[in-house]
Scaffold this active site. Structure first.
Site, PDB file in Angstrom:
ATOM      1  N   THR A 129      98.522  -9.488   7.390  1.00  0.00           N
ATOM      2  CA  THR A 129      97.291  -9.825   8.108  1.00  0.00           C
ATOM      3  C   THR A 129      96.894  -8.703   9.044  1.00  0.00           C
ATOM      4  O   THR A 129      97.744  -7.933   9.496  1.00  0.00           O
ATOM      5  CB  THR A 129      97.468 -11.069   9.001  1.00  0.00           C
ATOM      6  OG1 THR A 129      98.509 -10.804   9.961  1.00  0.00           O
ATOM      7  CG2 THR A 129      97.753 -12.314   8.221  1.00  0.00           C
ATOM      8  N   ASP A 130      95.603  -8.643   9.355  1.00  0.00           N
ATOM      9  CA  ASP A 130      95.249  -7.987  10.602  1.00  0.00           C
ATOM     10  C   ASP A 130      95.761  -8.914  11.702  1.00  0.00           C
ATOM     11  O   ASP A 130      96.023 -10.091  11.469  1.00  0.00           O
ATOM     12  CB  ASP A 130      93.741  -7.765  10.705  1.00  0.00           C
ATOM     13  CG  ASP A 130      93.392  -6.616  11.642  1.00  0.00           C
ATOM     14  OD1 ASP A 130      94.227  -6.290  12.521  1.00  0.00           O
ATOM     15  OD2 ASP A 130      92.299  -6.048  11.515  1.00  0.00           O
ATOM     16  N   TRP A 131      95.894  -8.399  12.899  1.00  0.00           N
ATOM     17  CA  TRP A 131      96.571  -9.153  13.952  1.00  0.00           C
ATOM     18  C   TRP A 131      95.704 -10.359  14.379  1.00  0.00           C
ATOM     19  O   TRP A 131      94.670 -10.200  15.007  1.00  0.00           O
ATOM     20  CB  TRP A 131      96.877  -8.235  15.128  1.00  0.00           C
ATOM     21  CG  TRP A 131      98.221  -7.580  15.045  1.00  0.00           C
ATOM     22  CD1 TRP A 131      99.175  -7.574  16.017  1.00  0.00           C
ATOM     23  CD2 TRP A 131      98.789  -6.851  13.955  1.00  0.00           C
ATOM     24  NE1 TRP A 131     100.302  -6.896  15.584  1.00  0.00           N
ATOM     25  CE2 TRP A 131     100.094  -6.437  14.314  1.00  0.00           C
ATOM     26  CE3 TRP A 131      98.336  -6.530  12.674  1.00  0.00           C
ATOM     27  CZ2 TRP A 131     100.941  -5.720  13.481  1.00  0.00           C
ATOM     28  CZ3 TRP A 131      99.173  -5.806  11.826  1.00  0.00           C
ATOM     29  CH2 TRP A 131     100.452  -5.411  12.228  1.00  0.00           C
ATOM     30  N   GLY A 132      96.155 -11.540  13.966  1.00  0.00           N
ATOM     31  CA  GLY A 132      95.424 -12.753  14.295  1.00  0.00           C
ATOM     32  C   GLY A 132      94.426 -13.177  13.249  1.00  0.00           C
ATOM     33  O   GLY A 132      93.563 -14.010  13.522  1.00  0.00           O
ATOM     34  N   SER A 133      94.521 -12.651  12.023  1.00  0.00           N
ATOM     35  CA  SER A 133      93.513 -12.986  11.013  1.00  0.00           C
ATOM     36  C   SER A 133      93.947 -14.113  10.073  1.00  0.00           C
ATOM     37  O   SER A 133      93.239 -14.419   9.122  1.00  0.00           O
ATOM     38  CB  SER A 133      93.129 -11.747  10.195  1.00  0.00           C
ATOM     39  OG  SER A 133      94.203 -11.305   9.390  1.00  0.00           O
TER      40      SER A 133
END
Length: 727
Positions: free
Chosen positions: A258-262
Site C-alpha cells: 500500500t501507499d501509507w494509509g491507502s
C-alpha cells in the site's frame, strides 16, 4: 564459418544461463514451499502488515528477516522513528540527493537512468533497505499536481523507456524498486478518496503503459498502490487493476504494497491482491497494552476471517509466497552486495544527470553561455538562488551530505565577475500540509532587488517554485499556473530597468510566463539535488552544452491544458468523483490535435550548437503485424561546439476507425556529435506499437492503412515525414 561457430557458441552460453536461472528459480520456489509449510497462520498474517513506520515483521523462529523500506525516488530518506513521523536524529543517515525524476526524464537518456538506478540502489543497500519506494511513473495530466516533480512527464512511452533501466539499476544491488503509484494518482488534492472515471482506452493507452513496462521489461519486484479510487474501488486493493491486469495479464510475481494509509477494507485487501499493508490510520502503539499494528486490515481482522473459513488459507499463502520471493531477491539473497553511500562517484552521477536534464528554453541572440572570464557585474536575484530544495516536498524530502546552491555554483565558476545577490522575494519556511508566510517585508525585498538590477550589467533571476505546500509538494496541488510570491511582477520591474535578464526556473512543473518575450534566455533547471549549483554553472558557462528536452508541455494558460479545458468535474472533481474528459488527449496529444499552440512544446530544448536532419528513409514501405520498421536518419552538427540532439519519432494514423491523436511518440535517441560530424541513426520500431486499445474487444487493435512517421526535435518541430503502409 568461424562466425557461425562463434554465434552458435554464444547461443549455447545464453541457453545455459537461462537453464541455470530457471533451475535456481525452481530451487527458490521449492524452498518457499518448505518455509510456508512451517509457518503458523498467525505468523503468515503477521508478515502481511507493518510493525513500524517503515518495516514489516519477519519470523525470528525460522530466521526470516524483517523487511525495511525507505522513501525515494531521488535519494534514501533520513531515518524515521519507529512509531512517529519524526526524524530519528541519526548522524550517519545523510545521502546523495539525485535530481528529481522530471530532470531524469528530460535527459531522454536511458543509459543515464541505469547509472542513476545503480547509484541510488547502492545507497539504499548501504543503509540496509530492502525496498526503495520509487520510481514514480504517474502521468503528468495537470501542471497543478503538487507531485509531478517525482514523475517522468506526460508521455507514456517516454516514462516507460526511462523507468525500466532505473529499476534494473536499483535491483542490481538486491534492493527492490517499488514502482508507484498504481494507478491514476494524478493529483494530490482529495487524493485519499477521489473516484477517477476514465475510459478504458485512456487507462490502457496513457496511464498504464509505464507500469506495464516496469513489470514486463523492468521485472520490478514490488509495486505500490495509490490512494485514489477507480470506478468506485480503492486502487490499493482493486479487483481489475491488481487481480485482472497486474497479477493476471502482466503475470507480476512480486509484492503489492500500500501507499501509507491507502488500505480501507479487510476483505477487499485480502482478495484483491494487496500483499503488505503499511501506514494505516491506527498507526503506532496506543496507550493500551496491545499493539495497534495488530489491528490493521491485514492483521487481526484478516486472521479472524481466515480462522472462520470466510477467506481460504490459500489467499494468505499467496501473499507470503510473494513476500518470501522478494526476500530471496533481497535480504535473503546469497549474492547480495554491500552497497556504498554518498561517495564521489554518486555525486558525479547526480551532476551528470543534472547537466543533461537542464533544458534551455530560450536563448535570444546567444545570451548564453556567459563568458566564465567575464569581469562584469552579475546580479543574481531570487530566493531560489540560495534556498535548499532537498528540504520539503513531502515523502521525497532528503537529508543530503551537501547541496550546492545556484549562487554558490555561479560564484565558484565566474570567479572574476562581481556577483551580487538579492533575494527579491521570500516564500516562508517549509511545512507539510500548510502554508507559513514569510516574516520578511515583500516590498523591501522587491525594491532592493530592483536597485541591484539597475546597477548590474546583466541579471540572472533564479526563481520558480519550491517544495512548500501548494507548490511542488505532496498532499496538495498548486493554486495557479503563475509564479508565486509576486515573482511575475518582480520580473517585469527588473526587466524595465535592465534589458539583459536571463531567467532560471527551478521547478518540477510548467509555469506561466507573462514576461517571456522580454527575457533574453530562459533555463528550466528542475530540482537538481546535491550538485545543483555546479551543474547549473556548467551549463550557464558553456562548460556543458545543454541537451535536455521537456518531458511535458508548457501551456500558455491553464485552460490550454486538456484537463482544465472542461468544467471542475474534470479537475479537481466535485469532491467525490472526477472524470478525465480529455480522455487520451493528454499533454501534447491535446495541444497538437486541438491545434492549441503551447508556450513550449513537449520535447523542446535548445543547444549552443546547431543540428540538421539531412535525410530519413525506411527500409520498406510496407509492413504487417509483428514487423519492425527499420528507419534511418542522417543528422549532423552544423555548429561550432560538441553537443547532443534528441531525435524523436512520432507516428500519425492517417485514417482511423476511432479518434486518435495527431501524433504519438514511438521512438527517440540521444545523439552526441562533434562540430561537423554526421551520423546515421537507426531505429527499429515495432509496428504493433501503432495499435490502439479497442474498448469493445478489450484488446489492442492494429489497423491496416497508411501511417506517417514524423521525425523531429520536438512534438512541434517535425523535420521529415515518411509514409508507410500496414497490412
Amino acid at each position: 564459418m568461424k562466425k557461425v561457430i562463434v554465434i552458435h557458441l554464444m547461443l549455447l552460453v545464453v541457453g545455459s544461463f537461462q537453464l541455470l536461472a530457471q533451475q535456481q528459480q525452481k530451487d527458490v520456489e521449492k524452498r518457499i514451499d518448505e518455509i510456508i509449510s512451517q509457518l503458523t497462520l498467525e505468523e503468515k498474517v503477521k508478515m502481511c502488515h507493518a510493525q513500524s513506520k517503515f518495516s514489516s515483521p519477519g519470523v525470528e523462529r525460522l530466521g526470516i528477516p524483517e523487511i525495511w523500506m525507505s522513501d525515494g525516488p531521488h535519494g534514501v530518506r533520513a531515518e524515521i522513528e519507529w512509531d512517529s513521523w519524526n526524524y530519528a536524529g541519526w548522524t550517519n543517515d545523510s545521502c546523495t540527493a539525485f535530481p528529481a525524476l522530471t530532470c531524469l526524464a528530460s535527459t531522454f537518456n536511458p543509459e543515464l537512468a541505469y547509472k542513476y538506478g545503480v547509484a541510488i540502489g547502492e545507497e539504499a543497500r548501504y543503509r540496509k533497505k530492502d525496498i526503495l519506494l520509487g520510481p514514480g511513473v504517474n502521468i503528468y495530466r495537470t501542471p497543478l499536481n503538487g507531485r509531478n516533480f517525482e514523475y517522468m512527464g506526460e508521455d507514456p512511452y517516454l516514462a516507460s523507456v526511462m523507468c525500466v533501466p532505473y529499476i534494473q539499476g536499483v535491483q542490481t544491488n538486491s534492493v527492490a524498486a517499488c514502482v508507484k503509484h498504481y494507478a491514476l494518482n494524478n493529483q494530490e488534492v482529495w487524493r485519499g478518496h477521489i473516484n477517477v472515471k476514465v475510459s478504458d482506452r485512456a487507462l490502457h493507452e496513457i496511464y498504464l503503459p509505464a507500469f506495464k513496462a516496469a513489470v514486463k521489461d523492468g521485472e520490478v519486484w514490488s509495486v505500490m498502490g495509490a490512494y485514489n479510487q477507480y470506478n468506485g474501488q480503492h486502487t490499493s486493493h482493486h479487483e481489475v487493476l491488481i487481480n485482472d491486469i497486474l497479477k493476471g495479464d502482466w503475470a507480476f510475481d512480486g509484492v503489492v504494497v500500500t501507499d501509507w494509509g491507502s488500505a480501507h477494507d479487510t476483505k477487499e485487501a485480502a482478495l484483491n491482491g494487496l500483499d503488505i499493508e503499511m501506514g494505516t490510520g491506527t498507526d503506532g502503539l496506543t496507550s493500551s497494552t496491545e499493539n495497534a499494528y495488530d489491528y490493521y486490515y491485514l492483521a487481526k481482522p484478516f486472521l479472524e476471517m481466515l480462522k472462520s473459513g470466510e477467506i481460504d488459507e490459500s489467499v494468505v499463502d499467496d501473499k507470503v509466497r510473494r513476500i518470501l520471493r522478494l526476500m530471496f531477491r533481497t535480504n535473503m539473497s546469497k549474492a547480495r552486495p554491500l552497497g556504498r553511500k554518498a561517495n564521489q562517484e554518486h555525486f558525479d552521477v547526480a551532476r551528470e544527470v543534472a547537466q543533461e536534464g537542464i533544458v534551455l528554453l530560450k536563448n535570444h541572440k546567444s545570451f548564453l553561455p556567459l563568458d566564465p572570464e567575464t569581469t562584469q557585474t552579475i546580479a543574481v536575484i531570487g530566493e531560489n538562488a540560495t534556498r535548499m530544495m532537498t528540504i520539503g516536498g513531502g515523502s521525497s524530502e532528503l537529508k543530503t551530505v551537501h547541496e550546492i546552491s545556484p549562487l554558490e555554483g555561479i560564484q565558484k565558476r565566474f570567479t572574476k565577475a562581481n556577483i551580487i545577490h538579492s533575494m527579491g522575494y521570500a516564500s516562508g519556511p517549509s511545512a507539510y500540509g500548510r502554508v507559513i508566510p514569510s516574516h520578511l517585508d515583500a516590498d523591501s525585498l522587491k525594491q532592493a532587488a530592483i536597485q541591484v538590477a539597475k546597477e548590474a550589467d546583466l541579471v540572472l533571476f533564479v526563481g520558480g517554485l519550491n517544495k512548500n505546500h501548494e507548490q511542488d509538494c505532496e498532499n496538495g496541488d498548486r493554486k495557479s499556473l503563475n509564479l508565486p510570491f509576486g515573482q511575475d511582477e518582480l520580473l517585469s520591474e527588473i526587466m524595465a530597468v535592465n534589458n539583459h535578464v536571463g531567467v532560471v526556473l527551478v521547478s518540477g512543473n510548467a509555469v506561466a510566463m507573462p514576461w517571456q518575450a522580454q527575457a533574453k534566455a530562459i533555463v528550466q533547471a528542475w530540482y537538481l539535488g546535491s550538485e545543483t549549483g555546479h551543474a547549473l554553472a556548467d551549463v550557464l558557462s558553456g562548460d556543458v552544452n545543454p541537451s535536455g528536452k521537456l518531458p511535458f508541455t508548457f501551456p500558455v494558460k491553464l485552460k490550454d491544458n486538456g484537463a482544465h479545458a472542461f468544467d471542475a468535474l474534470s479537475y479537481p472533481g466535485n469532491g467525490v468523483d472526477q472524470v478525465y474528459k480529455e480522455d487520451i488527449l493528454v499533454g501534447y496529444r491535446w495541444h497538437d490535435t486541438k491545434q492549441i499552440k503551447p508556450l513550449y512544446a513537449f520535447g523542446h530544448g535548445l543547444s549552443y550548437t546547431s543540428f540538421k536532419i539531412h535525410a530519413a528513409e525506411v527500409q520498406s514501405a510496407q509492413y504487417q503485424a509483428g514487423d519492425f520498421v527499420k528507419l534511418s536518419v542522417n543528422i549532423s552538427n552544423t555548429g561550432k561546439q560538441a553537443g547532443a540532439e534528441v531525435l524523436q519519432v512520432y507516428v500519425h494514423d492517417s485514417k482511423a476507425a476511432v479518434m486518435r491523436p495527431l501524433k504519438e511518440l514511438k521512438a527517440f535517441k540521444k545523439v552526441k556529435l562533434t562540430p561537423g560530424e554526421s551520423k546515421l541513426v537507426e531505429f527499429s520500431i515495432p509496428v504493433d506499437s501503432f495499435a490502439y486499445y479497442d474498448e469493445d474487444k478489450e484488446e489492442w487493435q492494429l489497423e491496416a492503412g497508411q501511417f506517417k512517421l514524423m521525425v523531429g526535435t520536438s512534438s512541434q518541430d517535425i523535420r521529415k515525414t515518411l509514409t508507410i503502409e500496414v497490412k
